[in-house]
Motif scaffolding. Structure first.
Motif, PDB file in Angstrom:
ATOM      1  N   SER A  33       0.684  -1.161  -0.031  1.00  0.00           N
ATOM      2  CA  SER A  33       0.146  -0.111   0.228  1.00  0.00           C
ATOM      3  C   SER A  33       0.879   1.063  -0.020  1.00  0.00           C
ATOM      4  CB  SER A  33      -0.986   0.040   1.239  1.00  0.00           C
ATOM      5  OG  SER A  33      -1.852  -0.986   1.375  1.00  0.00           O
ATOM      6  N   ALA A  36       2.582   1.485  -3.479  1.00  0.00           N
ATOM      7  CA  ALA A  36       1.417   2.020  -4.566  1.00  0.00           C
ATOM      8  C   ALA A  36       1.049   3.328  -4.607  1.00  0.00           C
ATOM      9  CB  ALA A  36       0.369   0.909  -4.637  1.00  0.00           C
ATOM     10  N   LEU A  37       0.792   3.775  -3.237  1.00  0.00           N
ATOM     11  CA  LEU A  37       0.029   5.095  -3.029  1.00  0.00           C
ATOM     12  C   LEU A  37       1.344   6.158  -3.410  1.00  0.00           C
ATOM     13  CD1 LEU A  37      -1.712   4.443  -0.013  1.00  0.00           C
ATOM     14  CD2 LEU A  37      -2.830   5.438  -2.133  1.00  0.00           C
ATOM     15  N   ALA A  40       1.614   6.350  -7.115  1.00  0.00           N
ATOM     16  CA  ALA A  40       0.411   6.584  -8.024  1.00  0.00           C
ATOM     17  C   ALA A  40       0.463   7.741  -8.560  1.00  0.00           C
ATOM     18  CB  ALA A  40      -0.727   6.422  -6.818  1.00  0.00           C
ATOM     19  N   VAL A  59      -7.924   7.971  -2.330  1.00  0.00           N
ATOM     20  CA  VAL A  59      -6.432   8.069  -2.843  1.00  0.00           C
ATOM     21  C   VAL A  59      -5.942   9.308  -2.802  1.00  0.00           C
ATOM     22  CG1 VAL A  59      -4.706   7.613  -4.471  1.00  0.00           C
ATOM     23  CG2 VAL A  59      -6.448   6.000  -4.152  1.00  0.00           C
ATOM     24  N   LEU A  63      -3.274  11.068  -0.155  1.00  0.00           N
ATOM     25  CA  LEU A  63      -2.001  11.525  -0.546  1.00  0.00           C
ATOM     26  C   LEU A  63      -1.608  12.904  -0.038  1.00  0.00           C
ATOM     27  CD1 LEU A  63      -1.834  10.122  -4.270  1.00  0.00           C
ATOM     28  CD2 LEU A  63      -0.379   9.408  -2.292  1.00  0.00           C
ATOM     29  N   ALA A 124       3.067  -3.670  -6.601  1.00  0.00           N
ATOM     30  CA  ALA A 124       2.723  -2.363  -6.326  1.00  0.00           C
ATOM     31  C   ALA A 124       3.223  -1.425  -7.265  1.00  0.00           C
ATOM     32  CB  ALA A 124       2.770  -2.003  -4.957  1.00  0.00           C
ATOM     33  N   PRO A 128       0.986   0.643  -9.765  1.00  0.00           N
ATOM     34  CA  PRO A 128       0.738   1.886  -8.796  1.00  0.00           C
ATOM     35  C   PRO A 128      -0.942   2.125  -8.855  1.00  0.00           C
ATOM     36  CG  PRO A 128       2.045   2.669 -10.511  1.00  0.00           C
ATOM     37  CD  PRO A 128       1.852   1.394 -10.742  1.00  0.00           C
ATOM     38  N   ASP A 129      -1.457   2.614  -9.928  1.00  0.00           N
ATOM     39  CA  ASP A 129      -2.889   3.122  -9.823  1.00  0.00           C
ATOM     40  C   ASP A 129      -3.906   2.090  -9.631  1.00  0.00           C
ATOM     41  OD1 ASP A 129      -1.534   5.470 -10.536  1.00  0.00           O
ATOM     42  OD2 ASP A 129      -1.905   5.250 -12.842  1.00  0.00           O
ATOM     43  N   SER A 132      -3.672   1.150  -6.039  1.00  0.00           N
ATOM     44  CA  SER A 132      -3.852   2.272  -4.942  1.00  0.00           C
ATOM     45  C   SER A 132      -5.286   2.235  -4.830  1.00  0.00           C
ATOM     46  CB  SER A 132      -3.297   3.632  -5.528  1.00  0.00           C
ATOM     47  OG  SER A 132      -2.180   3.655  -5.495  1.00  0.00           O
ATOM     48  N   ALA A 136      -6.889   1.518  -0.956  1.00  0.00           N
ATOM     49  CA  ALA A 136      -7.658   2.847  -0.408  1.00  0.00           C
ATOM     50  C   ALA A 136      -8.481   2.851   0.482  1.00  0.00           C
ATOM     51  CB  ALA A 136      -7.771   4.057  -1.673  1.00  0.00           C
TER      52      ALA A 136
END
Length: 438
Positions: A33, A36-37, A40, A59, A63, A124, A128-129, A132, A136
């Motif tokens: 996580s 990925a975030l 993203a 998300v 962020l 991830a 990534p998107d 995420s 999320a």
């Protein structure tokens, strides 16, 4: 009794193993996580949120509180890693005694490294998107549940860093917003996601903020002007023969521009005079010239063209001396590339040669050459390719002289007075190929 104890031990063992597996899975979740975030695309998430995607909104919310997000992931990772290590140690110690602690360290290192770190982070970072959006909803609940604790940790960390002389406030980016956008589009082009023409168009639009009118104008040596004192027939013949629709008119001195004639205004005037050329006053149908400083930003000049609803301006320097002219088309060409119609002159300014070199007219703009050839010659100190050679050579070279800079070899082929009119340019890659062939 012995059988019941063994059965209870077996059940306890399987429960412990299940807890360990769950902890490793949760550790993988928190590790993946965070990766990925962090990776993203903010732009894609923003677009998805505008389209109504609730997960994308989560998300973006996470962020926006990046410090708290990282703290939550680290907190979750720490809890489950310690928990899984403790359970594994207790199990192996019960089987192998004191040496079980060593075995537990080895087993958990392998499990956590492979299944809780490398594997989830690899997935991830490649998606990534998608990852995420998937994590999320769950992670936002975890962040909300442990919010007060995370706020306390964040305050403590900021205080410690402040004592160490490190500020953790909002820092300015090294690049401006325009530079970041341009770099992102260029990176997407290198990765194959954006076509070269689209990259050049987008880059040209962003570059308008860095360009001045002097960078896009037609120099006065290339201007076609008309003497208002010429006989009417000669003047009209010159207007008809000209490849341009707007022509500056001067009197007494080429610097004394008294008007700008639009060719389309000539026909109504001829009709009004009954077709008599001698009765036609060209100066009366010319419009008042518009003079603009050569230091005007191209973006401002574009807005001025749109506001005044005109397409033509005379460019002057700080002393009021005419330096050239600029049109709306000149500025638009910085964005979309060369705009040609059936009346434009075809100028062979760039001619590729069979040996991989090219011959270029000295007046060719560096920006146009970069766009056509896909080069990246600097255009900060000079507008034309001849100007670049003069700037780098620190002198006006003679025909036959060669120079090497910016991974290119430049040979002056022709010179007229103090102007370089023709150059031969050989890229370093071509030159190395020729040397290897020899």
């Amino acid at each position: 009794m012995h059988g019941a104890g063994a059965e209870a031990l077996s059940v306890s063992l399987w429960i412990a193993i299940a807890i360990i597996i769950l902890c490793v899975a949760l550790s993988a979740f928190f590790s993946g996580s965070e990766t990925a975030l962090t990776a993203a695309s903010r732009a894609r998430m923003h677009a998805l949120e505008k389209a109504g995607d609730r997960r994308a909104a989560l998300v973006n919310m996470l962020l926006a509180r990046r410090n708290r997000l990282i703290g939550a992931c680290l907190l979750g990772n720490t809890i489950v890693n310690i928990g899984s290590s403790a359970f594994t140690t207790s199990i192996l110690v019960s089987f192998f005694g004191d040496s079980g602690a060593f075995y537990a360290t080895v087993v958990m290192t392998v499990l956590l490294l492979v299944f809780a770190e490398v594997m989830p982070k690899t997935v991830a970072i490649n998606y990534p998107d998608r990852a995420s959006l998937l994590v999320a909803p769950v992670l936002s609940v975890f962040v909300a549940a442990f919010g007060p604790l995370l706020v306390g940790v964040e305050i403590f960390v900021r205080a410690v860093l402040r004592l160490a002389g490190l500020g953790v406030g909002r820092q300015r980016s090294i690049l401006s917003g325009h530079e970041e956008l341009k770099s992102a589009v260029d990176l997407l082009h290198q990765e194959g996601g954006v076509a070269r023409a689209d990259r050049d168009m987008f880059g040209g639009l962003l570059d308008l903020n860095d360009l001045e009118v002097s960078d896009v104008m037609a120099h006065r040596t290339d201007m076609l002007t008309l003497n208002a004192d010429l006989p009417q027939q000669e003047l009209i013949a010159a207007i008809v023969a000209a490849p341009y629709s707007r022509l500056p008119i001067w009197r007494d001195d080429p610097e004394n521009i008294i008007g700008v004639l639009h060719a389309k205004d000539l026909l109504p005037a001829l009709d009004a005079s009954g077709g008599k050329l001698d009765a036609l006053d060209v100066e009366s149908i010319a419009v008042k010239p518009w003079f603009v400083p050569m230091t005007t930003p191209a973006q401002d000049q574009l807005q001025a063209f749109l506001k005044r609803k005109t397409h033509f301006a005379i460019v002057v320097d700080e002393y009021g001396v005419v330096m050239g002219l600029v049109t709306l088309e000149d500025i638009l060409e910085e964005i979309v590339g060369a705009i040609s119609d059936e009346h434009d002159l075809v100028v062979e300014g760039v001619r590729p040669q069979a040996d991989g070199s090219i011959t270029v007219e000295g007046s060719a703009p560096i920006r146009d050459l970069n766009r056509i050839m896909g080069w990246s010659l600097p255009d900060e100190e000079a507008t034309t390719i001849a100007g670049l050679v003069i700037h780098e050579a620190r002198a006006i070279p003679d025909a036959g002289q060669t120079f090497t800079f910016h991974n290119f070899r430049f040979e002056v082929l022709r010179k007229s007075r103090n102007r370089i009119t023709l150059l031969k340019i050989i890229p370093a890659a071509v030159e190395k190929g020729e040397a290897a062939a020899r």
